[in-house]
Every structure is written in structure tokens, then in C-alpha cells.
Design a protein around this motif. Structure first.
Motif, PDB file in Angstrom:
ATOM      1  N   PRO A   1       0.856  -1.397   0.346  1.00  6.39           N
ATOM      2  CA  PRO A   1      -0.348  -0.434  -0.304  1.00  6.39           C
ATOM      3  C   PRO A   1       0.933   1.168  -0.785  1.00  6.39           C
ATOM      4  CG  PRO A   1      -0.645  -1.839   1.812  1.00  6.39           C
ATOM      5  CD  PRO A   1       0.747  -2.478   0.825  1.00  6.39           C
ATOM      6  N   GLU A   2       0.169   2.498  -0.179  1.00 10.23           N
ATOM      7  CA  GLU A   2       0.214   3.138  -0.747  1.00 10.23           C
ATOM      8  C   GLU A   2       1.566   4.447   0.815  1.00 10.23           C
ATOM      9  OE1 GLU A   2      -1.594   6.104  -2.653  1.00 10.23           O
ATOM     10  OE2 GLU A   2      -1.052   5.256  -4.917  1.00 10.23           O
ATOM     11  N   ARG A   3       0.676   3.946   1.787  1.00  6.51           N
ATOM     12  CA  ARG A   3       0.891   4.597   2.916  1.00  6.51           C
ATOM     13  C   ARG A   3       1.517   3.706   3.950  1.00  6.51           C
ATOM     14  NH1 ARG A   3      -2.640   5.150   8.550  1.00  6.51           N
ATOM     15  NH2 ARG A   3      -2.161   6.878   9.955  1.00  6.51           N
ATOM     16  N   ILE A   4       3.087   4.656   4.079  1.00 11.59           N
ATOM     17  CA  ILE A   4       4.089   4.567   4.860  1.00 11.59           C
ATOM     18  C   ILE A   4       3.987   5.344   6.237  1.00 11.59           C
ATOM     19  CG2 ILE A   4       6.986   4.560   4.981  1.00 11.59           C
ATOM     20  CD1 ILE A   4       6.427   5.618   1.981  1.00 11.59           C
TER      21      ILE A   4
ATOM     22  N   THR B   1      12.635  -4.571   7.528  1.00 11.22           N
ATOM     23  CA  THR B   1      12.681  -3.433   8.582  1.00 11.22           C
ATOM     24  C   THR B   1      11.922  -2.285   7.638  1.00 11.22           C
ATOM     25  OG1 THR B   1      15.016  -3.746   6.942  1.00 11.22           O
ATOM     26  CG2 THR B   1      15.189  -3.786   8.908  1.00 11.22           C
ATOM     27  N   GLU B   2      12.324  -2.981   6.680  1.00 12.11           N
ATOM     28  CA  GLU B   2      10.934  -1.816   5.399  1.00 12.11           C
ATOM     29  C   GLU B   2       9.442  -1.819   5.870  1.00 12.11           C
ATOM     30  OE1 GLU B   2      10.801   0.084   0.685  1.00 12.11           O
ATOM     31  OE2 GLU B   2      12.618  -1.123   1.654  1.00 12.11           O
ATOM     32  N   PHE B   3       8.994  -2.715   5.857  1.00 15.15           N
ATOM     33  CA  PHE B   3       7.079  -2.976   5.475  1.00 15.15           C
ATOM     34  C   PHE B   3       6.974  -3.993   6.974  1.00 15.15           C
ATOM     35  CE2 PHE B   3       9.675  -3.310   0.733  1.00 15.15           C
ATOM     36  CZ  PHE B   3       8.948  -2.695   0.848  1.00 15.15           C
ATOM     37  N   GLY B   4       7.801  -4.232   8.063  1.00  8.32           N
ATOM     38  CA  GLY B   4       7.762  -4.646   8.978  1.00  8.32           C
ATOM     39  C   GLY B   4       6.951  -5.913   9.146  1.00  8.32           C
TER      40      GLY B   4
ATOM     41  N   THR C   1      -3.750  -7.997   5.249  1.00  7.01           N
ATOM     42  CA  THR C   1      -4.377  -6.318   5.567  1.00  7.01           C
ATOM     43  C   THR C   1      -4.068  -7.047   7.267  1.00  7.01           C
ATOM     44  OG1 THR C   1      -6.744  -6.967   5.399  1.00  7.01           O
ATOM     45  CG2 THR C   1      -5.363  -5.702   3.513  1.00  7.01           C
ATOM     46  N   LEU C   2      -2.783  -6.959   7.786  1.00  2.21           N
ATOM     47  CA  LEU C   2      -3.065  -7.518   9.421  1.00  2.21           C
ATOM     48  C   LEU C   2      -2.915  -5.675  10.129  1.00  2.21           C
ATOM     49  CD1 LEU C   2       0.338  -9.555   9.475  1.00  2.21           C
ATOM     50  CD2 LEU C   2      -2.467 -10.137   9.667  1.00  2.21           C
ATOM     51  N   THR C   3      -3.085  -4.570   9.767  1.00  2.00           N
ATOM     52  CA  THR C   3      -3.546  -3.290  10.085  1.00  2.00           C
ATOM     53  C   THR C   3      -5.196  -3.427  10.967  1.00  2.00           C
ATOM     54  OG1 THR C   3      -3.509  -2.123   8.700  1.00  2.00           O
ATOM     55  CG2 THR C   3      -0.944  -2.403   9.503  1.00  2.00           C
ATOM     56  N   LYS C   4      -5.785  -5.019   9.970  1.00  3.58           N
ATOM     57  CA  LYS C   4      -7.080  -3.779  10.297  1.00  3.58           C
ATOM     58  C   LYS C   4      -7.443  -4.845  11.828  1.00  3.58           C
ATOM     59  CE  LYS C   4      -8.095  -2.771   5.335  1.00  3.58           C
ATOM     60  NZ  LYS C   4      -7.641  -1.425   6.100  1.00  3.58           N
TER      61      LYS C   4
ATOM     62  N   ARG D   1       6.787   0.513   8.058  1.00  2.00           N
ATOM     63  CA  ARG D   1       5.728  -0.406   7.087  1.00  2.00           C
ATOM     64  C   ARG D   1       4.757   0.253   6.716  1.00  2.00           C
ATOM     65  NH1 ARG D   1       7.111   1.352  11.902  1.00  2.00           N
ATOM     66  NH2 ARG D   1       7.138  -0.175  13.072  1.00  2.00           N
ATOM     67  N   ARG D   2       3.544  -0.387   6.080  1.00  3.57           N
ATOM     68  CA  ARG D   2       2.680  -0.120   4.776  1.00  3.57           C
ATOM     69  C   ARG D   2       1.319  -0.306   5.356  1.00  3.57           C
ATOM     70  NH1 ARG D   2       4.844   1.724  -0.131  1.00  3.57           N
ATOM     71  NH2 ARG D   2       6.998   1.747   0.062  1.00  3.57           N
ATOM     72  N   PHE D   3       0.167   1.217   5.467  1.00  2.00           N
ATOM     73  CA  PHE D   3      -1.506   0.417   6.079  1.00  2.00           C
ATOM     74  C   PHE D   3      -2.022   0.651   4.723  1.00  2.00           C
ATOM     75  CE2 PHE D   3      -1.364   1.899  11.535  1.00  2.00           C
ATOM     76  CZ  PHE D   3       0.394   1.110  11.081  1.00  2.00           C
TER      77      PHE D   3
END
Length: 322
Positions: free
Chosen positions: A12-15, A273-276, A140-143, A41-43
Motif C-alpha cells: 500500500p501507498e501509506r508509509i 525493516t522496511e515493511f514490518g 491486511t494485518l493492520t485491520k 511499515r505500510r498501512f
């Protein structure tokens, strides 16, 4: 005989950097990096779900390879965070891609999911049951992360990776292994209804819960041994392996595995490191990152090993030909 013929990823775009978490939990950038190695990470966006990320990873696969996917006859989506429990995510991907006459199923093996998916696809293609299989790790683990849990919410990100498995003129999958310690299921779980696992009380609040110390100990104590067993099963030595790609759960876990194996860290691609921690998407992301940076190339022998909720693991040695 089967082989990986195309590969794609999407983030996803959001960093989101570590300072984001300082607003609502007791943590800071230095603490997060020192314990996990994660910097960003990306959300996913509101209204952007696992099947959406999966489709975008497949689109990247098509754009980078020029492959026709209209005749794909089976889709496997590996995920812990499906759009909903039913219909499965693979069915949503089939619909959104417009692929007809296609079987669909999800693999629910957490961070080991992508490698399990490759094992299943290899079996399908080698047996002749199917000829063209998409394996997608998408999350989509952030959800579903618990923003009140300072030890776990800092870990996760959203992403997807896809591989196309087709018949080949030689066998590119060299060896597989897998295993499970179900007695530790209560140490990493996502529960909506049941309030216990193995007789241990759990919180059925629909969020990821992890006993980080226990999972770390299990991974560091078991994964190096399982890597050695897989290499021995293939009739190889670690010197024959060009790259080892473990699940990018935590940079400190990767460092401990590498130290145990006495294997060069520069030949161990990571995406954490970059994406979680992107669970089933982390290995595809690490491979893509390595390829972009001049690492993994055609002809290399690559060992992948995923591990996580179950607690379960799955490994594969592949001759990389794309």
C-alpha cells in the motif's frame, strides 16, 4: 515437473514510521528498532482489503512477466486476514481478475502460508490435476492488530506477493519440509469466539495476540535445525544454498537464526525493516527486494522457510529461474 514462472508484489501507498505509535502507546523509535529492526511499515487504506492487495500483486506479476493468467485453473490465497471468513479470499480474487473455470481455496497457516501454498501448487501441477496455479500471500494485518498492545501492534504491516506455478522442462522445486507444534497454539492466535486454546484462557476479541518471548524462543530454537534438515533432505550443504529467505517476523529472530547457522547475513534477504511483519507476504517481499538490489538472480538456489501461528513452519528449496 513444476516451476515458478512469474512473480509479483504489492505494498500500500501509506508509509508509517515508528513515531506514529508514540502518539498513543508508551514506545519510541529507538525501542522499536532495537527490539525488532523495524523502521517503517505500510498501512492499507480504509476500504482496501486483502483481496484488493492480492489482485494488485497479481497485476504486478502480469506486468513484469507478460504472462497470460486468463487460463489459470486454480488460485491459492495464503492469509490470516481475509476480507471475511466466507466466501474465501481466493474466490474474491478470481472474481476481481475475471478468471473463469478456476478452482479457489485459502491456506490459513499464518506466516508459513506462502511456502505451504507453494507446496500445494507443486503437488497440483506435478500430479497433473491443474496446470497453472496462482499462489498469493496477502495480508491486511493492520485491520486486526490490537493498538493497545505495545508489544505487538508495532510489528505489523500490509502487503501481498504472488507467484505463478506451471509445468517446466525440469524440476525446479528441489525439496520441502514442514511441521507443527500445536501445543503452543495459545502463544499466537486470532480468536473471534472460542475463549481457550489447549485449556489456556484467551481473549476472543478478534485481534492478534502474541506471546513474543515464547514465539521468539520457539523460532530461534527450531528454525535453524529445520533448515539444516531441509538442506540434508535435498542432498546439499549450506554452501550449496545461494540465499536463505526466512519469514521476516523480526530482524532479531533472523539474526539469531543466521548466527546459529553460521551463514552470511548478506545472503539472507529480509523485508521486515522496511515493511514490518507482513506474515504470508513477507517472503515474497524479501525476494523482490533482493532482486531489485542485485541479490537473487536466475539460476540461484533459494531456500525459503516460513514460520508462525500454529505454531507451524514450512520450508522449500527452489532453483530460481526468473
Amino acid at each position: 515437473m513444476s516451476q515458478i514462472t512469474a512473480f509479483g508484489t504489492y505494498v500500500p501507498e501509506r508509509i508509517v514510521d515508528n513515531h506514529y505509535f508514540e502518539e498513543f502507546i508508551d514506545t519510541n523509535d529507538e525501542w522499536i528498532i532495537s527490539r525488532t529492526g523495524i523502521k517503517t511499515r505500510r498501512f492499507s487504506k480504509d476500504g482496501e482489503y486483502t483481496s484488493d492487495l492480492a489482485v494488485k500483486a497479481v497485476n504486478d506479476l502480469v506486468e513484469s512477466s507478460g504472462k497470460d493468467i486468463s487460463d489459470v485453473d486454480f488460485i491459492i490465497v495464503c492469509t490470516t486476514s481475509p476480507d471475511q471468513p466466507m466466501p474465501n479470499s481466493a474466490s474474491r480474487v478470481q472474481y476481481k481478475l475475471g478468471i473463469q473455470n478456476c478452482g479457489c481455496n485459502d491456506v490459513y497457516a499464518a506466516c508459513a502460508g506462502f511456502v505451504y501454498g507453494l507446496q500445494i501448487a507443486h503437488g497440483f501441477v506435478n500430479s497433473g490435476i491443474y496446470r497453472k496455479v496462482l499462489v498469493i500471500g496477502s495480508e491486511t494485518l493492520t485491520k486486526i492488530m490490537d493498538l493497545e498492545d505495545r508489544t505487538s501492534c508495532i510489528l505489523f504491516g500490509d502487503a501481498a506477493g504472488a507467484a505463478l506455478i506451471e509445468p517446466g522442462d525440469s524440476e525446479h522445486f528441489i525439496a520441502f519440509n514442514s511441521g507443527t507444534n500445536g501445543d503452543l497454539g495459545h502463544d499466537l492466535y486470532l480468536s473471534h469466539k472460542k475463549n481457550s486454546i489447549n485449556g489456556v484462557g484467551i481473549n476472543p476479541h478478534g485481534k492478534i495476540v502474541q506471546n513474543g518471548r515464547s514465539v521468539f524462543k520457539w523460532a530461534v530454537g527450531n528454525i535453524p535445525k529445520k533448515i539444516r534438515e531441509l538442506v540434508e533432505k535435498a542432498g546439499m550443504t549450506l554452501d550449496d544454498i545461494d540465499y536463505i529467505v526466512p519469514h521476516s517476523a523480526n530482524l532479531r529472530i533472523i539474526e539469531a537464526i543466521v548466527k546459529d547457522l553460521d551463514y552470511p547475513m548478506e545472503r539472507v534477504p529480509e523485508s521486515v525493516t522496511e515493511f514490518g511483519n507482513t506474515s504470508s507476504a513477507s517472503i515474497p517481499l524479501a525476494i523482490a527486494k533482493s532482486k531489485r538490489n542485485g541479490g537473487i538472480k536466475k539460476g540461484d538456489t533459494v531456500l525459503m522457510i516460513g514460520f508462525g501461528g500454529g505454531l507451524t513452519f514450512a520450508g522449500a528449496i527452489v532453483k530460481w529461474e526468473i
